[in-house]
Design a protein around this motif. Structure first.
Motif, mmCIF file in Angstrom:
data_model
loop_
_atom_site.group_PDB
_atom_site.id
_atom_site.type_symbol
_atom_site.label_atom_id
_atom_site.label_comp_id
_atom_site.label_asym_id
_atom_site.label_seq_id
_atom_site.Cartn_x
_atom_site.Cartn_y
_atom_site.Cartn_z
ATOM 1 N N ASP A 164 -27.310 2.766 19.403
ATOM 2 C CA ASP A 164 -27.824 2.689 18.094
ATOM 3 C C ASP A 164 -27.278 1.264 17.628
ATOM 4 N N ASP A 166 -34.451 -1.113 17.576
ATOM 5 C CA ASP A 166 -33.743 0.053 17.165
ATOM 6 C C ASP A 166 -32.687 0.760 18.044
ATOM 7 N N GLY A 218 -38.354 9.223 11.213
ATOM 8 C CA GLY A 218 -37.615 8.730 12.112
ATOM 9 C C GLY A 218 -37.355 9.512 13.624
ATOM 10 N N GLU A 219 -38.705 10.011 13.706
ATOM 11 C CA GLU A 219 -38.576 10.938 15.059
ATOM 12 C C GLU A 219 -39.810 10.358 15.670
#
Length: 133
Positions: A124, A81, A45-46
């Protein structure tokens, strides 16, 4: 400090002139030439690149609840996202029109494509501010 969509909407209501909100929804993607290290980070997730997939302008009254904005975005079929938000100020008590928002919205999309995201609020899917550093 704006830490959520709710905070943003509160700040919009406190402005002396009516506002129009600009939204650019982005999907995190991994470049084709990514290294193994970059792929591993992306899987956690980076990293990755943010690619604009949807852009829209709205009057604050049209999107008082973040959930309505999310639902409308889902109807497009585009996964995302992060959504970047900016506000346009009206003049003389008149809210900016959608036509007036088109050029700033286009410039916002291009700015995000180039990685210049400092002037926008990233949120988000839950409407919480995201630290992209």
């Amino acid at each position: 400090m704006i830490a959520s969509y709710t905070d943003l909407m509160q700040a919009v209501q406190e402005q002396p002139e009516p506002q129009r909100l600009l939204f650019v929804f982005c999907r995190a993607e991994l470049p084709d030439d990514a290294s193994d290290e970059e792929k591993a980070a992306f899987d956690r997730g980076e990293g990755g690149a943010l690619t604009p997939v949807i852009c829209v302008d709205k009057a604050p009254a049209e999107v008082a609840a973040f959930s309505s904005l999310v639902e409308e975005s889902r109807e497009t079929g585009q996964a995302w996202d992060v959504v970047f938000v900016a506000a346009m100020s009206g003049r003389g008590g008149i809210e900016p029109s959608s036509d007036e928002a088109q050029q700033p919205l286009t410039m916002m999309v291009e700015s995000i494509r180039m990685g210049h995201i400092g002037g926008y609020l990233p949120l988000d899917q839950g409407g919480e501010a995201v630290d992209l550093n």
